[in-house]
Design a protein around this motif. Structure first.
Motif, mmCIF file in Angstrom:
data_model
loop_
_atom_site.group_PDB
_atom_site.id
_atom_site.type_symbol
_atom_site.label_atom_id
_atom_site.label_comp_id
_atom_site.label_asym_id
_atom_site.label_seq_id
_atom_site.Cartn_x
_atom_site.Cartn_y
_atom_site.Cartn_z
ATOM 1 N N ILE A 392 104.319 29.406 2.050
ATOM 2 C CA ILE A 392 104.107 30.740 2.628
ATOM 3 C C ILE A 392 105.133 30.995 3.731
ATOM 4 O O ILE A 392 105.201 30.236 4.702
ATOM 5 C CB ILE A 392 102.684 30.873 3.192
ATOM 6 C CG1 ILE A 392 101.651 30.741 2.058
ATOM 7 C CG2 ILE A 392 102.512 32.217 3.903
ATOM 8 C CD1 ILE A 392 100.218 30.740 2.554
ATOM 9 N N ILE A 394 106.513 32.477 7.062
ATOM 10 C CA ILE A 394 105.903 32.962 8.306
ATOM 11 C C ILE A 394 107.001 33.640 9.118
ATOM 12 O O ILE A 394 107.950 32.992 9.571
ATOM 13 C CB ILE A 394 105.266 31.813 9.102
ATOM 14 C CG1 ILE A 394 104.228 31.090 8.234
ATOM 15 C CG2 ILE A 394 104.630 32.325 10.385
ATOM 16 C CD1 ILE A 394 103.675 29.828 8.869
ATOM 17 N N ILE A 396 108.729 35.247 12.251
ATOM 18 C CA ILE A 396 108.674 35.122 13.708
ATOM 19 C C ILE A 396 109.640 36.135 14.301
ATOM 20 O O ILE A 396 110.817 36.173 13.909
ATOM 21 C CB ILE A 396 109.044 33.700 14.169
ATOM 22 C CG1 ILE A 396 108.023 32.693 13.607
ATOM 23 C CG2 ILE A 396 109.100 33.599 15.682
ATOM 24 C CD1 ILE A 396 108.318 31.271 13.981
ATOM 25 N N PRO A 402 112.473 33.470 7.681
ATOM 26 C CA PRO A 402 111.052 33.102 7.797
ATOM 27 C C PRO A 402 110.885 31.584 7.852
ATOM 28 O O PRO A 402 111.630 30.837 7.214
ATOM 29 C CB PRO A 402 110.427 33.683 6.519
ATOM 30 C CG PRO A 402 111.394 34.710 6.054
ATOM 31 C CD PRO A 402 112.749 34.239 6.464
ATOM 32 N N LYS A 404 108.638 28.128 7.204
ATOM 33 C CA LYS A 404 107.617 27.612 6.299
ATOM 34 C C LYS A 404 107.163 26.230 6.753
ATOM 35 O O LYS A 404 107.942 25.476 7.346
ATOM 36 C CB LYS A 404 108.159 27.523 4.869
ATOM 37 C CG LYS A 404 108.610 28.856 4.275
ATOM 38 C CD LYS A 404 109.173 28.662 2.880
ATOM 39 C CE LYS A 404 109.667 29.980 2.296
ATOM 40 N NZ LYS A 404 110.239 29.800 0.939
#
Length: 554
Positions: A392, A394, A396, A402, A404
């Motif tokens: 998934i 993420i 920030i 992203p 993970k």
């Protein structure tokens, strides 16, 4: 002899299995050798892989990546599954402090890396790889490479510097722990974790001298003291002993044996009236001889249909006239509260008459042979969920790439959750200690063999490069110096035991090999619990920092 050469040198599934098996067998054999009383254990598999790669052995690259990934995932998932119950207990008691110490190690290592980058004039693109190798954190390397590619910079330097510094990153943490043990550790700092007689329960006897509870039932008395939980195991009255129920009326002068927690003894003394001075927690009490009519026995829950059931729903006291006083789970003694969710493998302390206990034994199972076969379905379900969680992305704020949890972070988080909460969903997660150790050992050995084999082919070449020795020296400093500093802080200032300290160090450094060394040389599960407590946050933080180093300093 040609057929032997073809089997060992020509890429095929059989050749991959043979090569990895030889590397693992040689490494584990060397791991039994002790020098000055120190053995690197399974870490030798990594060095055997490097030697094999240097000598020209190789396997198909896709099979190499598969075996390496599967080994790492299996190891961290089984680790999470094993320490899940202890992890959440540890986190409630001191997990925030453990994670703060782990973050201090992450940040101090980052500070040392930035300082060395300026002092030694090492480009941050290379230093990001050095940090990843020095902390044995391949997800951080991947994040750094992605950030470099987004900036249009070459990621080759990061990959090479990581490969060169990785071996000393593995050994450096172990050497730092050995050094810290010789310099900082006192005998009292080495404990073997929770014991049967000092965990979460405390046994005491009280005499009813409080007029406010005369003539009240046990159930009514319990309502007078909310927040203080207890189980009355025995009641002595006029020379007779009995098993009290929730409807039993308490009278003046009744003497009761109570299982509670050490913190609740004082408020219960106020509630009941008098706390007798006898210590029942020494571990040498013969419970079958304190009275003639009642017996105390341990019964193991082995019936799968009881997994996830609340203890109170079995109505054992009302149906059979027995009391369940304590529950042993993963080395931790728990108070037998009605709301306690049972797990396969729980050991219940049952007090009552022998013929009634025999009936309870049939209800609970007590067939230890049924526990010898691990529930493989739960293992593979957990692996799938862990890999999905690790994939998934993420987002920030301020970071274009992203983040993970990756192959290591996702499975260990899912392992922790399933190990703790799986029984709530009737998922049988119990495995014997030997089965868990076997699966962890296979996973870690596969991971190390593949990692060493992949690094060995270009290991010497990278060292002989102009910057190779400088990279190695920088990585060794980044590995050892922060670990020694944080070890001192953890032991002397935070006052953690040495096993927990080793777990913090290994988790914050993302070093399962060092954890295996700590687990082999120290008693108890404290290193594994400490590792699992700090690893997810530390790993996530290192992945973010790897990208920040590139974005801020390149």
């Amino acid at each position: 002899m040609e057929w032997i050469e073809s089997i060992i040198l020509e890429h095929s599934p059989i050749q991959a299995v043979i090569v990895l098996s030889i590397i693992t067998a040689v490494g584990l054999g060397l791991g039994k050798i002790r020098i000055w009383g120190i053995s690197l254990g399974v870490t030798w598999v990594f060095f055997a892989g490097i030697l094999a790669g240097h000598l020209g052995l190789s396997i198909d690259q896709s099979m190499l990546k598969y075996a390496e990934s599967f080994g790492l995932v299996l190891f961290v998932y089984e680790l999470g599954l094993k320490v899940g119950p202890g992890f959440f207990s540890s986190f409630r008691k001191g997990g925030v402090r453990l994670n703060l110490i782990g973050l201090m190690l992450v940040l101090s290592g980052t500070g040392v890396a930035i300082a060395l980058s300026y002092i030694l004039r090492v480009p941050m693109s290379d230093m990001a790889g050095i940090v990843s190798g020095a902390t044995t954190n391949t997800p951080a390397l991947g994040a750094a490479q992605q950030a470099l590619q987004q900036l249009g910079l070459s990621a080759n330097g990061a990959a090479l510097s990581c490969a060169v510094t990785y071996p000393l990153g593995v050994v450096g943490v172990i050497l730092a722990m050995v050094t810290a043990r010789r310099i900082f550790v006192r005998p009292a700092d080495i404990t073997d974790g929770p014991h049967d007689d000092d965990d979460e329960t405390y046994i005491a006897t009280f005499v009813i001298h409080n007029p406010a509870i005369y003539g009240r039932s046990v159930c009514e008395v319990a309502r007078l003291s909310p927040g203080h939980e207890f189980v009355i195991s025995r009641l002595w009255r006029g020379g007779d002993v009995s098993i009290p129920t929730s409807e039993t009326i308490l009278r003046s002068g009744d003497r009761i044996l109570v299982i509670t927690t050490a913190e609740d003894v004082e408020p219960l003394t106020v509630l009941f009236g008098e706390h007798e001075s006898r210590d029942w927690n020494t571990g040498d009490v013969d419970w079958n001889k304190i009275d003639s009519s009642l017996t105390s026995r341990h019964i193991i829950v082995t019936r799968p249909e009881l997994n996830g059931r609340r203890l109170g729903t079995l109505r054992l006291r009302n149906n059979y006239g027995v009391n369940i006083t304590r529950v042993m789970r993963s080395g931790v003694l728990l108070l037998a509260k009605p709301g306690l969710i049972l797990q396969l493998g729980d050991r219940l302390t049952v007090v009552g008459q022998e013929r009634q206990i025999a009936k309870v034994e049939k209800v609970l199972g007590n067939a230890t042979t049924k526990l010898r076969d691990p529930n493989l379905a739960a293992i593979f379900i957990g692996l799938v969920l862990g890999l999905l969680l690790g994939s998934i992305p993420i987002a920030i704020p301020g970071i274009s790439v992203p983040v993970k949890l990756g192959l290591a972070g996702g499975p260990i988080v899912v392992g922790l959750l399933i190990g703790r909460f799986g029984p709530r969903f009737h998922l049988v997660t119990y495995t014997t200690r030997s089965a868990n150790l076997m699966l962890r050992g296979i996973g870690l050995s596969l991971y190390l063999a593949c990692l060493g084999l992949d690094s060995g082919s270009h290991f010497v070449e990278s060292i002989m490069r102009g910057d190779g020795l400088l990279w190695i020296a920088s990585g060794f400093i980044i590995t050892v110096l922060p670990v020694l500093i944080i070890a001192f802080i953890s032991l002397r200032l935070a006052r953690f035991d040495f096993g927990t300290t080793c777990g913090i160090l290994c988790g914050a450094m993302a070093n399962p090999m060092a954890l295996d060394y700590a687990s082999e040389t120290l008693p108890g599960d404290n290193p594994a619990v400490g590792y699992a407590t700090v690893y997810p946050l530390a790993m996530f933080t290192r992945v973010v920092i790897a990208q920040l180093l590139i974005l801020c300093f390149c």
